[in-house]
Design a protein around this motif. Structure first.
Motif, PDB file in Angstrom:
ATOM      1  N   ASP A 203      38.818 -15.486  30.750  1.00 48.38           N
ATOM      2  CA  ASP A 203      40.288 -15.045  30.295  1.00 48.38           C
ATOM      3  C   ASP A 203      41.128 -15.234  31.383  1.00 48.38           C
ATOM      4  N   TRP A 204      40.456 -15.207  32.467  1.00 50.49           N
ATOM      5  CA  TRP A 204      41.522 -15.124  33.912  1.00 50.49           C
ATOM      6  C   TRP A 204      41.984 -13.825  34.153  1.00 50.49           C
ATOM      7  N   ASP A 205      41.253 -12.807  33.690  1.00 51.16           N
ATOM      8  CA  ASP A 205      41.423 -11.459  33.868  1.00 51.16           C
ATOM      9  C   ASP A 205      41.108 -10.601  34.758  1.00 51.16           C
ATOM     10  N   THR A 206      42.016 -10.773  35.982  1.00 50.62           N
ATOM     11  CA  THR A 206      41.165 -10.129  37.266  1.00 50.62           C
ATOM     12  C   THR A 206      41.109  -8.843  37.206  1.00 50.62           C
ATOM     13  N   ALA A 207      42.000  -8.089  36.649  1.00 49.30           N
ATOM     14  CA  ALA A 207      42.031  -6.562  36.655  1.00 49.30           C
ATOM     15  C   ALA A 207      40.636  -6.227  35.788  1.00 49.30           C
ATOM     16  N   ARG A 208      40.238  -6.752  34.842  1.00 46.26           N
ATOM     17  CA  ARG A 208      39.105  -6.485  33.854  1.00 46.26           C
ATOM     18  C   ARG A 208      37.998  -6.988  34.722  1.00 46.26           C
ATOM     19  N   ALA A 209      38.090  -8.084  35.399  1.00 46.55           N
ATOM     20  CA  ALA A 209      36.879  -8.521  36.067  1.00 46.55           C
ATOM     21  C   ALA A 209      36.573  -7.515  37.423  1.00 46.55           C
ATOM     22  N   ASP A 210      37.357  -6.818  38.043  1.00 45.17           N
ATOM     23  CA  ASP A 210      37.273  -6.066  39.153  1.00 45.17           C
ATOM     24  C   ASP A 210      36.767  -4.781  38.431  1.00 45.17           C
ATOM     25  N   GLN A 211      37.048  -4.256  37.634  1.00 41.55           N
ATOM     26  CA  GLN A 211      36.449  -3.108  36.701  1.00 41.55           C
ATOM     27  C   GLN A 211      34.911  -3.312  36.571  1.00 41.55           C
ATOM     28  N   ALA A 212      34.915  -4.388  35.766  1.00 42.65           N
ATOM     29  CA  ALA A 212      33.292  -4.891  35.552  1.00 42.65           C
ATOM     30  C   ALA A 212      32.527  -5.136  36.610  1.00 42.65           C
ATOM     31  N   ALA A 213      33.084  -5.522  37.849  1.00 46.10           N
ATOM     32  CA  ALA A 213      32.481  -5.663  39.044  1.00 46.10           C
ATOM     33  C   ALA A 213      31.967  -4.538  39.613  1.00 46.10           C
ATOM     34  N   TYR A 214      32.946  -3.679  39.586  1.00 46.56           N
ATOM     35  CA  TYR A 214      32.458  -2.367  40.158  1.00 46.56           C
ATOM     36  C   TYR A 214      31.307  -1.541  39.484  1.00 46.56           C
ATOM     37  N   THR A 215      31.486  -1.562  38.362  1.00 43.72           N
ATOM     38  CA  THR A 215      30.491  -1.086  37.441  1.00 43.72           C
ATOM     39  C   THR A 215      29.182  -1.766  37.528  1.00 43.72           C
ATOM     40  N   LEU A 216      29.197  -2.948  37.714  1.00 43.79           N
ATOM     41  CA  LEU A 216      28.000  -3.759  38.109  1.00 43.79           C
ATOM     42  C   LEU A 216      27.384  -3.285  39.289  1.00 43.79           C
ATOM     43  N   GLY A 217      28.155  -3.098  40.308  1.00 44.00           N
ATOM     44  CA  GLY A 217      27.843  -2.683  41.468  1.00 44.00           C
ATOM     45  C   GLY A 217      26.888  -1.308  41.405  1.00 44.00           C
ATOM     46  N   SER A 218      27.450  -0.537  40.783  1.00 39.32           N
ATOM     47  CA  SER A 218      27.006   0.889  40.522  1.00 39.32           C
ATOM     48  C   SER A 218      25.584   0.838  39.774  1.00 39.32           C
TER      49      SER A 218
ATOM     50  N   VAL B  66      22.999  -7.764  45.228  1.00 42.44           N
ATOM     51  CA  VAL B  66      23.800  -8.031  43.876  1.00 42.44           C
ATOM     52  C   VAL B  66      24.950  -6.886  43.870  1.00 42.44           C
ATOM     53  N   SER B  67      24.664  -5.540  44.297  1.00 40.42           N
ATOM     54  CA  SER B  67      25.674  -4.503  44.793  1.00 40.42           C
ATOM     55  C   SER B  67      26.563  -5.032  45.605  1.00 40.42           C
ATOM     56  N   SER B  68      25.977  -5.397  46.710  1.00 38.08           N
ATOM     57  CA  SER B  68      27.001  -5.771  47.904  1.00 38.08           C
ATOM     58  C   SER B  68      28.143  -6.752  47.463  1.00 38.08           C
ATOM     59  N   GLU B  69      27.734  -8.003  46.778  1.00 37.25           N
ATOM     60  CA  GLU B  69      28.531  -8.951  46.473  1.00 37.25           C
ATOM     61  C   GLU B  69      29.509  -8.312  45.316  1.00 37.25           C
ATOM     62  N   ALA B  70      28.982  -7.418  44.429  1.00 37.34           N
ATOM     63  CA  ALA B  70      29.758  -7.056  43.438  1.00 37.34           C
ATOM     64  C   ALA B  70      30.846  -6.038  44.011  1.00 37.34           C
ATOM     65  N   LYS B  71      30.533  -5.332  44.766  1.00 38.05           N
ATOM     66  CA  LYS B  71      31.841  -4.624  45.799  1.00 38.05           C
ATOM     67  C   LYS B  71      32.558  -5.595  46.371  1.00 38.05           C
ATOM     68  N   ALA B  72      32.233  -6.480  47.170  1.00 35.09           N
ATOM     69  CA  ALA B  72      33.098  -7.454  47.945  1.00 35.09           C
ATOM     70  C   ALA B  72      33.989  -8.258  46.813  1.00 35.09           C
ATOM     71  N   PHE B  73      33.384  -8.348  45.704  1.00 38.55           N
ATOM     72  CA  PHE B  73      34.248  -9.015  44.434  1.00 38.55           C
ATOM     73  C   PHE B  73      35.625  -8.443  44.417  1.00 38.55           C
TER      74      PHE B  73
END
Length: 203
Positions: free
Chosen positions: A66-81, A108-115
């Motif tokens: 969906d090209w939704d960077t805000a939702r993507a960032d939130q999902a990536a942060y949770t993914l890292g955790s 995976v965690s490191s890349e998710a946080k870098a995302f």
């Protein structure tokens, strides 16, 4: 002479009787010890946690569609955790596999946080591609059997010449690299891609 012959006959009879007794004696079966498998079915705790990790990954994938960077960032942060808290020590596996899993989950965690620190959606998609590679390797390493995971390739993910990959819980191709709001193609390339592999340790 007769005594000698009788003595030989006696030995023969005793020998025949002894042989018969040995044949009739039950033979004790040889006990074969089974060696433990290198890895068995993972614990419920691990499978539940891994399913949660995949759910966040799929949420991230859908946000990129969906090209939704805000939702993507939130999902990536949770993914890292969730990658940080994956209970790999509850796995029924050799120590070498557990160490491999710990290394991959750290990646995976490191890349998710870098995302979340990337600028623009293309940089985020490149990070997502790296994350996909780590997660795909991790799922294979731990022989995750909670669900089938499909490995899908987009041949024109970056600059229309470089390929990129993503994971999905269905065979349906919904491309997170081209998405539904592409500046040139709009949603016409949403189905661009092909399934290259599937992880299915349930069977």
């Amino acid at each position: 002479m007769k005594k000698f012959i009788l003595l030989i006959l006696a030995f023969v009879v005793v020998g025949i009787l002894g042989y018969k007794l040995l044949l009739d004696k039950p033979v004790k079966p040889i006990e074969i010890k089974e060696h433990p498998l290198t890895i068995g079915k993972n614990s419920t705790q691990f499978d539940t946690a891994f399913a949660g990790l995949l759910t966040q990954y799929y949420t991230l994938k859908d946000a990129l569609v969906d090209w939704d960077t805000a939702r993507a960032d939130q999902a990536a942060y949770t993914l890292g955790s969730k990658a940080d808290s994956l209970p790999v020590k509850t796995m029924k596996a050799d120590s070498s596999i557990i160490q491999t899993a710990q290394s991959l989950m750290a990646s995976v965690s490191s890349e998710a946080k870098a995302f979340t620190g990337e600028t623009g959606i293309e940089a985020r998609r490149r990070s997502f591609n790296m994350m996909t590679d780590y997660l795909y390797t991790l799922a294979n390493a731990v022989r995750y059997d909670g669900q089938i995971i499909y490995h899908i390739k987009c041949p024109m993910a970056f600059k229309e010449t470089e390929e990129g990959y993503w994971l999905s819980n269905t065979r349906q191709v919904v491309n997170p690299y081209l998405g539904n709001k592409h500046p040139v193609y709009k949603s016409k390339m949403l189905g661009c891609g092909e399934v290259t592999d599937s992880i299915d340790f349930a069977h």
